[in-house]
Design a protein around this motif. Structure first.
Motif, PDB file in Angstrom:
ATOM      1  N   TYR A 121       5.185  -3.886  13.150  1.00 43.59           N
ATOM      2  CA  TYR A 121       6.103  -3.780  12.009  1.00 43.59           C
ATOM      3  C   TYR A 121       5.336  -3.910  10.690  1.00 43.59           C
ATOM      4  O   TYR A 121       5.618  -3.235   9.712  1.00 43.59           O
ATOM      5  CB  TYR A 121       7.171  -4.869  12.109  1.00 43.59           C
ATOM      6  N   TYR A 122       4.359  -4.808  10.682  1.00 42.94           N
ATOM      7  CA  TYR A 122       3.628  -5.180   9.480  1.00 42.94           C
ATOM      8  C   TYR A 122       2.670  -4.091   8.986  1.00 42.94           C
ATOM      9  O   TYR A 122       2.406  -3.976   7.788  1.00 42.94           O
ATOM     10  CB  TYR A 122       2.867  -6.465   9.774  1.00 42.94           C
ATOM     11  N   LEU A 123       2.145  -3.287   9.920  1.00 36.47           N
ATOM     12  CA  LEU A 123       1.202  -2.242   9.531  1.00 36.47           C
ATOM     13  C   LEU A 123       1.803  -1.348   8.458  1.00 36.47           C
ATOM     14  O   LEU A 123       2.949  -0.924   8.557  1.00 36.47           O
ATOM     15  CB  LEU A 123       0.807  -1.404  10.746  1.00 36.47           C
ATOM     16  N   TRP A 124       1.048  -1.062   7.432  1.00 34.55           N
ATOM     17  CA  TRP A 124       1.388  -0.192   6.325  1.00 34.55           C
ATOM     18  C   TRP A 124       2.420  -0.782   5.370  1.00 34.55           C
ATOM     19  O   TRP A 124       2.936  -0.091   4.510  1.00 34.55           O
ATOM     20  CB  TRP A 124       1.818   1.207   6.794  1.00 34.55           C
ATOM     21  N   SER A 125       2.714  -2.066   5.477  1.00 34.81           N
ATOM     22  CA  SER A 125       3.594  -2.715   4.495  1.00 34.81           C
ATOM     23  C   SER A 125       2.765  -3.064   3.257  1.00 34.81           C
ATOM     24  O   SER A 125       1.536  -3.098   3.316  1.00 34.81           O
ATOM     25  CB  SER A 125       4.214  -3.975   5.095  1.00 34.81           C
ATOM     26  N   PRO A 126       3.411  -3.341   2.118  1.00 35.89           N
ATOM     27  CA  PRO A 126       2.646  -3.721   0.922  1.00 35.89           C
ATOM     28  C   PRO A 126       1.747  -4.938   1.152  1.00 35.89           C
ATOM     29  O   PRO A 126       0.600  -4.972   0.689  1.00 35.89           O
ATOM     30  CB  PRO A 126       3.731  -4.021  -0.115  1.00 35.89           C
ATOM     31  N   SER A 127       2.231  -5.916   1.883  1.00 34.44           N
ATOM     32  CA  SER A 127       1.437  -7.111   2.135  1.00 34.44           C
ATOM     33  C   SER A 127       0.227  -6.800   3.014  1.00 34.44           C
ATOM     34  O   SER A 127      -0.832  -7.408   2.866  1.00 34.44           O
ATOM     35  CB  SER A 127       2.315  -8.184   2.791  1.00 34.44           C
ATOM     36  N   PHE A 128       0.368  -5.845   3.923  1.00 37.12           N
ATOM     37  CA  PHE A 128      -0.749  -5.419   4.759  1.00 37.12           C
ATOM     38  C   PHE A 128      -1.896  -4.918   3.882  1.00 37.12           C
ATOM     39  O   PHE A 128      -3.051  -5.266   4.099  1.00 37.12           O
ATOM     40  CB  PHE A 128      -0.285  -4.326   5.728  1.00 37.12           C
ATOM     41  N   PHE A 129      -1.573  -4.117   2.868  1.00 37.12           N
ATOM     42  CA  PHE A 129      -2.616  -3.577   1.986  1.00 37.12           C
ATOM     43  C   PHE A 129      -3.261  -4.689   1.146  1.00 37.12           C
ATOM     44  O   PHE A 129      -4.451  -4.634   0.854  1.00 37.12           O
ATOM     45  CB  PHE A 129      -2.060  -2.462   1.110  1.00 37.12           C
ATOM     46  N   LEU A 130      -2.486  -5.701   0.782  1.00 38.24           N
ATOM     47  CA  LEU A 130      -3.055  -6.853   0.085  1.00 38.24           C
ATOM     48  C   LEU A 130      -4.068  -7.561   0.983  1.00 38.24           C
ATOM     49  O   LEU A 130      -5.159  -7.925   0.543  1.00 38.24           O
ATOM     50  CB  LEU A 130      -1.942  -7.828  -0.340  1.00 38.24           C
ATOM     51  N   GLU A 131      -3.726  -7.725   2.257  1.00 41.71           N
ATOM     52  CA  GLU A 131      -4.658  -8.362   3.191  1.00 41.71           C
ATOM     53  C   GLU A 131      -5.915  -7.523   3.382  1.00 41.71           C
ATOM     54  O   GLU A 131      -7.025  -8.063   3.410  1.00 41.71           O
ATOM     55  CB  GLU A 131      -3.984  -8.612   4.541  1.00 41.71           C
ATOM     56  N   VAL A 132      -5.745  -6.216   3.518  1.00 46.78           N
ATOM     57  CA  VAL A 132      -6.903  -5.333   3.676  1.00 46.78           C
ATOM     58  C   VAL A 132      -7.811  -5.462   2.452  1.00 46.78           C
ATOM     59  O   VAL A 132      -9.038  -5.576   2.585  1.00 46.78           O
ATOM     60  CB  VAL A 132      -6.461  -3.871   3.901  1.00 46.78           C
ATOM     61  N   ALA A 133      -7.230  -5.490   1.265  1.00 47.26           N
ATOM     62  CA  ALA A 133      -8.022  -5.638   0.035  1.00 47.26           C
ATOM     63  C   ALA A 133      -8.770  -6.971   0.032  1.00 47.26           C
ATOM     64  O   ALA A 133      -9.947  -7.032  -0.359  1.00 47.26           O
ATOM     65  CB  ALA A 133      -7.116  -5.525  -1.194  1.00 47.26           C
ATOM     66  N   LEU A 134      -8.121  -8.037   0.476  1.00 46.10           N
ATOM     67  CA  LEU A 134      -8.771  -9.352   0.531  1.00 46.10           C
ATOM     68  C   LEU A 134      -9.958  -9.332   1.493  1.00 46.10           C
ATOM     69  O   LEU A 134     -11.047  -9.816   1.161  1.00 46.10           O
ATOM     70  CB  LEU A 134      -7.756 -10.417   0.954  1.00 46.10           C
TER      71      LEU A 134
END
Length: 159
Positions: A121-134
């Motif tokens: 569910y989480y994949l490609w959510s806005p928070s997912f991209f924040l984690e990837v950036a971190l």
């Protein structure tokens, strides 16, 4: 947020503060280490319950005042709650932030997915991209640090 990202954030905070990195990681792991097993076996209906409740401040505050170790553990716990709150708000579910007041308040329509289903569910959510950036930022900083260390080591060698 995903569990490894909580641990990464705690380790990063430990690098830039005078807090104990080990106890920051212990504190930030605490909410999930408590709540995930309880929800998995059906003791609680939510994956954000006892360990994620800001009402535990009655325990965290004396812990924080007990010294550097306690302060680090309490700061790690607070960091976890902050990151999870950012996560639900960023993903368009600000009402779910009431998990902070469990058991007094609970989300009206909680996202009660088991960990595997949650990840999909989480994949490609806005928070997912924040984690990837971190994670990418951390990898970049580590690579830069390793490059500097390599250059410093080569200058120290005598041929």
């Amino acid at each position: 947020m995903l569990f490894p990202t909580h641990l990464l954030a705690a380790a990063l905070l430990g690098r830039v503060s005078r807090l104990s990195p080990l106890w920051l990681v212990v504190g930030t792991a605490f909410p999930d280490v408590v709540d995930r097993p309880l929800a998995s076996v059906g003791v609680t209906a939510l994956y954000h319950s006892i360990g994620h409740s800001a009402l535990l401040v009655v325990v965290a505050l004396p812990l924080a005042l007990s010294g550097r170790t306690g302060l680090s553990a309490a700061a790690g716990w607070a960091l976890h709650l902050l990151l999870d709150t950012v996560h639900v708000v960023l993903n368009g579910r600000p009402g779910d932030a009431v998990f902070l007041l469990w058991p007094v308040l609970t989300p009206t329509d909680p996202l009660a997915l088991p960990p595997g289903s949650f990840f999909v569910y989480y994949l490609w959510s806005p928070s997912f991209f924040l984690e990837v950036a971190l994670w990418l930022t951390t990898a970049g900083l580590l690579a830069r640090h390793a490059t500097r260390e390599g250059r410093a080591g080569s200058r120290d060698r005598v041929d």
